[in-house]
Design a protein around this motif. Structure first.
Motif, PDB file in Angstrom:
ATOM      1  N   LEU A 123       0.993  -0.659  -0.148  1.00 11.20           N
ATOM      2  CA  LEU A 123      -0.023   0.152  -0.278  1.00 11.20           C
ATOM      3  C   LEU A 123       0.710   1.392   0.148  1.00 11.20           C
ATOM      4  O   LEU A 123       0.569   2.469  -0.899  1.00 11.20           O
ATOM      5  CB  LEU A 123      -0.860   0.156   1.232  1.00 11.20           C
ATOM      6  N   LEU A 124       2.202   1.083   1.034  1.00 12.03           N
ATOM      7  CA  LEU A 124       2.770   2.301   0.962  1.00 12.03           C
ATOM      8  C   LEU A 124       3.704   2.483  -0.660  1.00 12.03           C
ATOM      9  O   LEU A 124       3.450   3.713  -0.938  1.00 12.03           O
ATOM     10  CB  LEU A 124       4.102   2.270   1.703  1.00 12.03           C
ATOM     11  N   LEU A 125       4.288   1.556  -0.819  1.00  7.81           N
ATOM     12  CA  LEU A 125       4.700   1.387  -2.438  1.00  7.81           C
ATOM     13  C   LEU A 125       3.852   1.734  -3.521  1.00  7.81           C
ATOM     14  O   LEU A 125       4.263   3.221  -4.414  1.00  7.81           O
ATOM     15  CB  LEU A 125       5.595   0.519  -2.281  1.00  7.81           C
ATOM     16  N   HIS A 126       2.844   1.235  -3.595  1.00  9.84           N
ATOM     17  CA  HIS A 126       1.509   1.902  -4.496  1.00  9.84           C
ATOM     18  C   HIS A 126       0.825   3.158  -4.181  1.00  9.84           C
ATOM     19  O   HIS A 126       0.658   3.953  -5.574  1.00  9.84           O
ATOM     20  CB  HIS A 126       1.065   0.205  -4.570  1.00  9.84           C
ATOM     21  N   ASN A 127       0.330   3.458  -2.975  1.00 10.52           N
ATOM     22  CA  ASN A 127      -0.230   4.326  -3.417  1.00 10.52           C
ATOM     23  C   ASN A 127      -0.157   5.855  -2.601  1.00 10.52           C
ATOM     24  O   ASN A 127      -0.540   6.836  -3.536  1.00 10.52           O
ATOM     25  CB  ASN A 127      -1.300   3.860  -1.725  1.00 10.52           C
ATOM     26  N   VAL A 128       1.001   5.213  -2.270  1.00  8.95           N
ATOM     27  CA  VAL A 128       1.955   6.224  -1.171  1.00  8.95           C
ATOM     28  C   VAL A 128       3.542   6.455  -2.494  1.00  8.95           C
ATOM     29  O   VAL A 128       3.444   8.252  -3.006  1.00  8.95           O
ATOM     30  CB  VAL A 128       2.612   5.990   0.210  1.00  8.95           C
ATOM     31  N   ALA A 129       3.732   6.320  -2.831  1.00  7.15           N
ATOM     32  CA  ALA A 129       4.779   6.006  -3.590  1.00  7.15           C
ATOM     33  C   ALA A 129       4.632   6.514  -5.330  1.00  7.15           C
ATOM     34  O   ALA A 129       5.896   7.051  -5.714  1.00  7.15           O
ATOM     35  CB  ALA A 129       6.484   5.449  -3.222  1.00  7.15           C
ATOM     36  N   GLY A 130       3.392   5.622  -5.249  1.00  2.92           N
ATOM     37  CA  GLY A 130       3.154   5.711  -6.596  1.00  2.92           C
ATOM     38  C   GLY A 130       3.632   4.546  -7.829  1.00  2.92           C
ATOM     39  O   GLY A 130       3.560   4.678  -9.517  1.00  2.92           O
ATOM     40  N   MET A 131       3.938   3.859  -7.542  1.00  4.82           N
ATOM     41  CA  MET A 131       5.362   2.308  -7.767  1.00  4.82           C
ATOM     42  C   MET A 131       3.480   1.488  -8.620  1.00  4.82           C
ATOM     43  O   MET A 131       2.827   1.528  -7.682  1.00  4.82           O
ATOM     44  CB  MET A 131       5.787   1.657  -6.821  1.00  4.82           C
ATOM     45  N   ASP A 132       4.630   1.236  -9.541  1.00  2.38           N
ATOM     46  CA  ASP A 132       3.254   0.627  -9.862  1.00  2.38           C
ATOM     47  C   ASP A 132       3.336  -0.948  -9.533  1.00  2.38           C
ATOM     48  O   ASP A 132       3.804  -1.754  -8.594  1.00  2.38           O
ATOM     49  CB  ASP A 132       4.359   0.149 -11.533  1.00  2.38           C
ATOM     50  N   GLU A 133       2.323  -1.691  -9.729  1.00  2.00           N
ATOM     51  CA  GLU A 133       1.607  -2.426  -8.484  1.00  2.00           C
ATOM     52  C   GLU A 133       2.427  -3.696  -9.117  1.00  2.00           C
ATOM     53  O   GLU A 133       2.631  -4.230  -8.204  1.00  2.00           O
ATOM     54  CB  GLU A 133      -0.272  -2.751  -9.257  1.00  2.00           C
ATOM     55  N   GLN A 134       2.686  -3.759  -9.753  1.00  2.00           N
ATOM     56  CA  GLN A 134       3.548  -5.392  -9.823  1.00  2.00           C
ATOM     57  C   GLN A 134       5.054  -5.425  -9.622  1.00  2.00           C
ATOM     58  O   GLN A 134       5.598  -5.971  -8.749  1.00  2.00           O
ATOM     59  CB  GLN A 134       3.442  -5.924 -11.515  1.00  2.00           C
ATOM     60  N   PHE A 135       5.412  -4.296  -8.912  1.00  2.00           N
ATOM     61  CA  PHE A 135       7.086  -3.882  -8.503  1.00  2.00           C
ATOM     62  C   PHE A 135       6.894  -3.672  -7.118  1.00  2.00           C
ATOM     63  O   PHE A 135       7.805  -4.432  -6.671  1.00  2.00           O
ATOM     64  CB  PHE A 135       7.406  -2.904  -9.632  1.00  2.00           C
ATOM     65  N   ALA A 136       5.925  -2.957  -6.682  1.00  2.00           N
ATOM     66  CA  ALA A 136       5.549  -3.160  -5.561  1.00  2.00           C
ATOM     67  C   ALA A 136       4.920  -4.319  -4.837  1.00  2.00           C
ATOM     68  O   ALA A 136       5.430  -4.616  -3.614  1.00  2.00           O
ATOM     69  CB  ALA A 136       4.403  -1.823  -4.641  1.00  2.00           C
ATOM     70  N   ASN A 137       4.225  -5.243  -5.655  1.00  2.00           N
ATOM     71  CA  ASN A 137       3.943  -6.014  -5.305  1.00  2.00           C
ATOM     72  C   ASN A 137       4.847  -7.369  -4.812  1.00  2.00           C
ATOM     73  O   ASN A 137       5.319  -8.109  -3.576  1.00  2.00           O
ATOM     74  CB  ASN A 137       2.771  -6.898  -6.156  1.00  2.00           C
ATOM     75  N   ALA A 138       6.093  -7.424  -5.674  1.00  2.00           N
ATOM     76  CA  ALA A 138       7.502  -8.262  -5.885  1.00  2.00           C
ATOM     77  C   ALA A 138       8.597  -7.864  -4.388  1.00  2.00           C
ATOM     78  O   ALA A 138       8.956  -8.250  -3.719  1.00  2.00           O
ATOM     79  CB  ALA A 138       8.153  -7.830  -7.221  1.00  2.00           C
ATOM     80  N   ILE A 139       8.225  -6.870  -4.348  1.00  2.00           N
ATOM     81  CA  ILE A 139       8.960  -5.479  -2.910  1.00  2.00           C
ATOM     82  C   ILE A 139       8.627  -6.258  -2.085  1.00  2.00           C
ATOM     83  O   ILE A 139       9.333  -6.872  -0.955  1.00  2.00           O
ATOM     84  CB  ILE A 139       9.646  -4.349  -3.460  1.00  2.00           C
ATOM     85  N   SER A 140       7.228  -6.329  -1.654  1.00  2.00           N
ATOM     86  CA  SER A 140       6.323  -5.552  -0.679  1.00  2.00           C
ATOM     87  C   SER A 140       6.289  -7.605  -0.218  1.00  2.00           C
ATOM     88  O   SER A 140       6.278  -8.116   1.218  1.00  2.00           O
ATOM     89  CB  SER A 140       4.956  -5.431  -0.496  1.00  2.00           C
TER      90      SER A 140
END
Length: 140
Positions: free
Chosen positions: A42-59
């Motif tokens: 949620l932080l990476l995708h919604n706050v930082a605006g990261m693409d959901e697939q990259f945010a998913n890989a990191i999280s």
């Protein structure tokens, strides 16, 4: 015949209790990993605006690392061959990343459904699949 089975091949009561305890522990530890995974996503995708697939890989990677340490210590009580076990555990974790990313492609990119809903909905399915794979392979 193993210590967990009778001559007829049925599972013994102590083995069933151990399996139930492992599943409960795995689920509770998985819950901590899911919480970490979801918050970071949620932080990476919604706050930082990261693409959901990259945010998913990191999280998911952070959740996997959290879960490996706790499951090795408490659920499966295995401390031998930790590097091999972690690599197996991470390989199993990658199945969750791939599965969730396929869901993103189908439902978020394809149908326009919110990525947060897809991420949350994928978690129980991924948990069940990974318990079986980790019990039979990573911590066997």
């Amino acid at each position: 015949m193993t210590a967990d089975t009778t001559e007829a091949g049925t599972t013994t009561a102590p083995a069933r209790r151990r399996l139930s305890r492992q599943l409960l522990s795995y689920t509770l530890i998985g819950g901590s990993g899911v919480a970490l995974d979801l918050v970071v996503f949620l932080l990476l995708h919604n706050v930082a605006g990261m693409d959901e697939q990259f945010a998913n890989a990191i999280s998911t990677t952070l959740g996997i690392a959290n879960n490996f340490v706790l499951n090795a210590r408490f659920t499966f009580e295995r401390r031998d061959r930790l590097v091999v076990r972690f690599l197996r555990f991470y390989a199993v974790g990658l199945t969750g990343i791939v599965f969730t990313n396929l869901l993103f492609l189908a439902f978020t990119d394809g149908l326009g459904i919110d990525a947060n809903l897809i991420k949350a909905g994928s978690l129980p399915l991924v948990l069940a699949l990974q318990f079986v794979l980790n019990r039979k392979w990573s911590f066997a």
